[in-house]
Scaffold this motif. Structure first.
Motif, PDB file in Angstrom:
ATOM      1  N   THR A  95       0.847  -1.203   0.000  1.00 36.21           N
ATOM      2  CA  THR A  95       0.000   0.000   0.000  1.00 36.21           C
ATOM      3  C   THR A  95       0.881   1.252   0.000  1.00 36.21           C
ATOM      4  N   THR A  96       0.257   2.389  -0.287  1.00 42.08           N
ATOM      5  CA  THR A  96       0.989   3.655  -0.260  1.00 42.08           C
ATOM      6  C   THR A  96       1.019   4.139   1.190  1.00 42.08           C
ATOM      7  N   GLY A  97       1.932   3.584   1.949  1.00 42.79           N
ATOM      8  CA  GLY A  97       1.998   3.848   3.384  1.00 42.79           C
ATOM      9  C   GLY A  97       0.888   3.108   4.109  1.00 42.79           C
ATOM     10  N   CYS A  98       1.020   3.047   5.418  1.00 47.36           N
ATOM     11  CA  CYS A  98      -0.036   2.403   6.198  1.00 47.36           C
ATOM     12  C   CYS A  98      -1.317   3.232   6.142  1.00 47.36           C
ATOM     13  N   THR A  99      -1.168   4.546   5.960  1.00 49.68           N
ATOM     14  CA  THR A  99      -2.366   5.400   5.895  1.00 49.68           C
ATOM     15  C   THR A  99      -3.293   4.946   4.769  1.00 49.68           C
ATOM     16  N   GLU A 100      -2.720   4.584   3.610  1.00 56.30           N
ATOM     17  CA  GLU A 100      -3.586   4.063   2.549  1.00 56.30           C
ATOM     18  C   GLU A 100      -4.127   2.679   2.919  1.00 56.30           C
ATOM     19  N   GLY A 101      -3.317   1.910   3.627  1.00 60.51           N
ATOM     20  CA  GLY A 101      -3.800   0.603   4.082  1.00 60.51           C
ATOM     21  C   GLY A 101      -5.040   0.752   4.961  1.00 60.51           C
ATOM     22  N   ILE A 102      -4.994   1.717   5.860  1.00 59.77           N
ATOM     23  CA  ILE A 102      -6.139   1.975   6.747  1.00 59.77           C
ATOM     24  C   ILE A 102      -7.350   2.396   5.918  1.00 59.77           C
ATOM     25  N   ALA A 103      -7.115   3.340   5.004  1.00 55.88           N
ATOM     26  CA  ALA A 103      -8.211   3.842   4.160  1.00 55.88           C
ATOM     27  C   ALA A 103      -8.820   2.718   3.340  1.00 55.88           C
ATOM     28  N   ALA A 104      -7.964   1.932   2.690  1.00 58.10           N
ATOM     29  CA  ALA A 104      -8.455   0.867   1.809  1.00 58.10           C
ATOM     30  C   ALA A 104      -9.156  -0.215   2.619  1.00 58.10           C
ATOM     31  N   LEU A 219      -2.223 -14.901  17.544  1.00 49.02           N
ATOM     32  CA  LEU A 219      -2.947 -15.535  18.655  1.00 49.02           C
ATOM     33  C   LEU A 219      -3.904 -16.607  18.119  1.00 49.02           C
ATOM     34  N   PRO A 220      -4.136 -17.655  18.904  1.00 49.72           N
ATOM     35  CA  PRO A 220      -5.016 -18.735  18.431  1.00 49.72           C
ATOM     36  C   PRO A 220      -6.379 -18.192  17.969  1.00 49.72           C
ATOM     37  N   GLY A 221      -6.794 -18.618  16.829  1.00 51.98           N
ATOM     38  CA  GLY A 221      -8.119 -18.241  16.318  1.00 51.98           C
ATOM     39  C   GLY A 221      -8.181 -16.857  15.697  1.00 51.98           C
ATOM     40  N   MET A 222      -7.048 -16.147  15.653  1.00 50.20           N
ATOM     41  CA  MET A 222      -7.097 -14.764  15.167  1.00 50.20           C
ATOM     42  C   MET A 222      -6.672 -14.597  13.720  1.00 50.20           C
ATOM     43  N   TRP A 223      -5.879 -15.519  13.191  1.00 48.27           N
ATOM     44  CA  TRP A 223      -5.384 -15.350  11.816  1.00 48.27           C
ATOM     45  C   TRP A 223      -6.528 -15.020  10.859  1.00 48.27           C
ATOM     46  N   GLU A 224      -7.582 -15.811  10.903  1.00 47.68           N
ATOM     47  CA  GLU A 224      -8.621 -15.673   9.877  1.00 47.68           C
ATOM     48  C   GLU A 224      -9.459 -14.397  10.021  1.00 47.68           C
ATOM     49  N   ARG A 225      -9.345 -13.713  11.184  1.00 50.55           N
ATOM     50  CA  ARG A 225     -10.152 -12.504  11.357  1.00 50.55           C
ATOM     51  C   ARG A 225      -9.288 -11.268  11.584  1.00 50.55           C
ATOM     52  N   THR A 226      -7.989 -11.351  11.257  1.00 48.83           N
ATOM     53  CA  THR A 226      -7.109 -10.207  11.512  1.00 48.83           C
ATOM     54  C   THR A 226      -6.445  -9.713  10.231  1.00 48.83           C
ATOM     55  N   LEU A 227      -6.553  -8.416  10.005  1.00 45.67           N
ATOM     56  CA  LEU A 227      -5.833  -7.763   8.916  1.00 45.67           C
ATOM     57  C   LEU A 227      -4.745  -6.907   9.558  1.00 45.67           C
ATOM     58  N   THR A 228      -3.489  -7.239   9.261  1.00 45.68           N
ATOM     59  CA  THR A 228      -2.360  -6.549   9.887  1.00 45.68           C
ATOM     60  C   THR A 228      -1.779  -5.523   8.921  1.00 45.68           C
ATOM     61  N   LEU A 229      -1.562  -4.318   9.427  1.00 47.97           N
ATOM     62  CA  LEU A 229      -1.007  -3.248   8.593  1.00 47.97           C
ATOM     63  C   LEU A 229       0.325  -2.804   9.170  1.00 47.97           C
ATOM     64  N   SER A 230       1.279  -2.558   8.286  1.00 47.61           N
ATOM     65  CA  SER A 230       2.547  -2.007   8.745  1.00 47.61           C
ATOM     66  C   SER A 230       3.186  -1.235   7.600  1.00 47.61           C
ATOM     67  N   SER A 231       4.426  -0.799   7.809  1.00 43.74           N
ATOM     68  CA  SER A 231       5.081  -0.025   6.766  1.00 43.74           C
ATOM     69  C   SER A 231       6.575   0.061   7.013  1.00 43.74           C
ATOM     70  N   ALA A 232       7.275   0.614   6.027  1.00 41.28           N
ATOM     71  CA  ALA A 232       8.719   0.836   6.163  1.00 41.28           C
ATOM     72  C   ALA A 232       9.007   2.199   6.787  1.00 41.28           C
ATOM     73  N   GLY A 233       7.990   3.045   6.856  1.00 42.91           N
ATOM     74  CA  GLY A 233       8.199   4.434   7.266  1.00 42.91           C
ATOM     75  C   GLY A 233       8.874   4.576   8.610  1.00 42.91           C
ATOM     76  N   GLY A 240       8.651   9.443   4.252  1.00 44.56           N
ATOM     77  CA  GLY A 240       8.205  10.084   3.014  1.00 44.56           C
ATOM     78  C   GLY A 240       8.073   9.140   1.835  1.00 44.56           C
ATOM     79  N   TRP A 241       8.555   7.929   1.973  1.00 46.26           N
ATOM     80  CA  TRP A 241       8.456   6.980   0.864  1.00 46.26           C
ATOM     81  C   TRP A 241       7.038   6.423   0.713  1.00 46.26           C
ATOM     82  N   LYS A 242       6.336   6.386   1.816  1.00 49.63           N
ATOM     83  CA  LYS A 242       4.963   5.883   1.797  1.00 49.63           C
ATOM     84  C   LYS A 242       4.871   4.472   1.206  1.00 49.63           C
ATOM     85  N   VAL A 243       5.658   3.580   1.764  1.00 55.36           N
ATOM     86  CA  VAL A 243       5.546   2.166   1.370  1.00 55.36           C
ATOM     87  C   VAL A 243       5.058   1.384   2.593  1.00 55.36           C
ATOM     88  N   GLY A 244       3.863   0.862   2.480  1.00 51.68           N
ATOM     89  CA  GLY A 244       3.275   0.085   3.567  1.00 51.68           C
ATOM     90  C   GLY A 244       2.765  -1.235   3.030  1.00 51.68           C
TER      91      GLY A 244
END
Ligand code: GLN
Length: 392
Positions: A95-104, A219-233, A240-244
Motif C-alpha cells: 500500500t501507499t503507506g499504512c495510511t492508505e492501508g487503513i483507508a483501503a 494468537l489462536p483463532g485470530m489469523w482468519e479474522r485479523t488484517l495486519t497493517l505495517s510499513s517501512a516508514g 516520506g516513501w509511503k511504502v506500507g
C-alpha cells in the motif's frame, strides 16, 4: 453559483493536526517536537537501491498487489519475527503507506452503519476514514497514567452493530504496547462477537526496555479474522516513501486491494525493490534504531522533567505523552498554541484525538512530544522549555 461545500462525508473532520503544527513550527522557527518524522534518513544502501531502480527502468506501474520481491520479503519478515507463514501471492498487498492501508481496509470492508471499536486517543486518519466509509466509531479510552486497555470498557463498547475493532499497538500517541493478556482479551471479544480486527502495527520494532511487540494475528483463532497493517516508514526511517503493506487471509487482503486499486492503483515502483532490500539485508536496522530511540526517549523525559513537565514513560513508538496540569493548564491545545511564542517549541495537543475534548479525565490536559529527532534537536527543545515561563 451555489457556494461550494465539502461533502458530508468530511463534515466535522478538522484538517490533520500534524500539518497544522508542522506549519506552525516552520512559521515560528520553533523546534518541531510535534509531527513524528525522523531527522535522520534510513540506511544509505537502501537509498542506493532506490536510485538504482530509478535508473534501471522501475519507472512504470508496479503490479497492483506490489512487486513480487517486496511481497516475498514481507512474507519472510513476518516469518522471521513472528513465525507467521504467508503466501506472498495471496496474503500480502503493498500500500501507499499504512495510511492508505487503513483507508483501503475501511473502504473495502465497512458498510454504512457498521460500528468500529477504536482505541482512544486515536490516530486522526482512523476517524476520517471510518466516517468516509459510513461507519460509526466506538472509542475505548486508554487513560493516564498507565494507558492500559480497560477490558470492561472494550466489552461495553461492543453492540450488535459492531463488526470491527481497529487496533493500534504499539500505540500512537500514548506509547502503550499491548501485552499478551490485553491482546488475548481483544481476541476473546473478537471471537465471541465474530468481529474482524484491523491492526496498525507500524511501530512494531520500536519498543523499549525489553518490551516485546506481539502481533494479534499470531494468537489462536485470530489469523482468519485479523488484517495486519505495517510499513517501512517508521521501522526504516523513510516516512516520506509511503511504502506500507497489509497482510492476512486472502479475503481481507483482497478487500484492501479491491479499494486500493481505485485510489492509487499501484504504489511507488522504484521504492518497492529498495524496501525489499531493507527487509532482507538490513534486518537489524529497526532494532538498532529502537535502542538509539530509547536513549533519546530518556533524554527527552529528563529534559521535560527539568522543565516541570510530567511525562509518562512510553514502552514503544517515538512519542511521549505529558500532562500540562502541573504547570496550571487544563487545556493542552491552548498550551500547544502558546508554546511557540513562550518557548520556541512545537508539540501535539493530544485532545484532538478524543471524541470528548472537554473531558478533564480524558486527554484534555495531555500533549505529545516526539523523540525521533536528533539528540541536539531534543536538547535544544528541552533547554528552551526549561528556560521559558510555561505557567498558565
Ligand atoms: N504518524 C506521524 C505522527 O503521528 C505523522 C503522520 C502524519 O503526519 N500524517 O506524528
Amino acid at each position: 453559483m451555489t457556494p461550494i461545500r465539502l461533502a458530508s462525508r468530511l463534515e466535522g473532520i478538522r484538517p490533520t493536526i500534524f500539518t497544522e503544527m508542522s506549519a506552525l513550527a516552520m512559521r515560528t522557527g520553533s523546534v518541531n517536537l510535534g509531527q513524528g518524522f525522523p531527522d535522520r534518513d534510513g540506511p544509505p544502501g537502501v537509498i542506493a537501491e532506490a536510485v538504482r531502480a530509478l535508473q534501471h527502468g522501475a519507472n512504470q506501474y508496479a503490479p497492483g498487489p506490489g512487486v513480487p520481491s517486496l511481497r516475498q520479503a514481507i512474507a519472510r519478515h513476518q516469518q522471521r519475527h513472528y513465525g507467521i507463514e504467508l503466501d506472498p501471492d495471496q496474503h500480502v498487498v503493498v500500500t501507499t503507506g499504512c495510511t492508505e492501508g487503513i483507508a483501503a481496509a475501511l473502504l473495502g470492508l465497512v458498510d454504512a452503519g457498521d460500528e468500529v471499536v477504536v482505541l482512544e486517543p486515536y490516530y486522526d486518519s482512523y476517524v476520517a476514514m471510518i466516517q468516509m466509509a459510513g461507519g460509526v466509531r466506538r472509542p475505548v479510552t486508554l487513560r493516564a497514567p498507565d494507558f492500559r486497555l480497560d477490558v470492561a470498557a472494550l466489552r461495553a463498547a461492543v453492540t450488535p452493530r459492531t463488526r470491527f475493532i481497529l487496533l493500534n499497538s504499539p500505540h500512537n500517541p500514548t506509547g502503550t504496547v499491548l501485552g499478551r493478556d490485553e491482546l488475548q482479551a481483544v481476541a476473546d471479544v473478537a471471537v465471541e462477537h465474530d468481529l474482524v480486527v484491523i491492526t496498525d502495527e507500524v511501530y512494531e520494532h520500536l519498543t523499549f526496555d525489553g518490551t516485546e511487540h506481539v502481533p494479534l494475528a499470531g494468537l489462536p483463532g485470530m489469523w482468519e479474522r485479523t488484517l495486519t497493517l505495517s510499513s517501512a516508514g517508521k521501522s526504516y526511517s523513510f516516512t516520506g516513501w509511503k511504502v506500507g503493506w497489509a497482510t492476512g487471509p486472502a479475503e481481507l487482503v483482497g478487500a484492501v486491494l479491491a479499494a486500493k486499486q481505485w485510489m492509487t492503483f499501484t504504489s511507488g515502483s522504484p521504492l518497492q525493490p529498495a524496501v525489499a532490500l531493507a527487509l532482507d539485508e538490513e534486518p537489524d536496522f529497526p532494532r538498532d534504531l529502537a535502542r538509539d530511540l530509547e536513549v533519546r526517549r530518556d533524554l527527552l523525559l529528563r529534559g521535560l522533567a527539568d522543565a516541570g513537565i510530567t511525562a509518562y514513560v512510553p514502552e514503544g513508538t517515538y512519542f511521549a505523552s505529558a500532562s500540562v496540569r502541573d504547570l496550571g493548564w487544563s487545556d493542552g491545545l491552548a498550551f500547544c498554541l502558546a508554546l511557540p511564542e513562550r518557548a520556541g517549541v512545537v508539540a501535539i495537543p493530544t485532545q484532538v484525538f478524543y471524541d470528548d475534548q472537554t473531558d478533564a479525565d480524558g486527554g484534555r490536559h495531555l500533549v505529545r512530544f516526539a523523540f525521533c529527532k536528533d539528540r541536539e534537536v531534543i536538547e535544544d527543545g528541552v533547554t528552551r522549555l526549561a528556560k521559558a515561563d510555561l505557567s498558565a
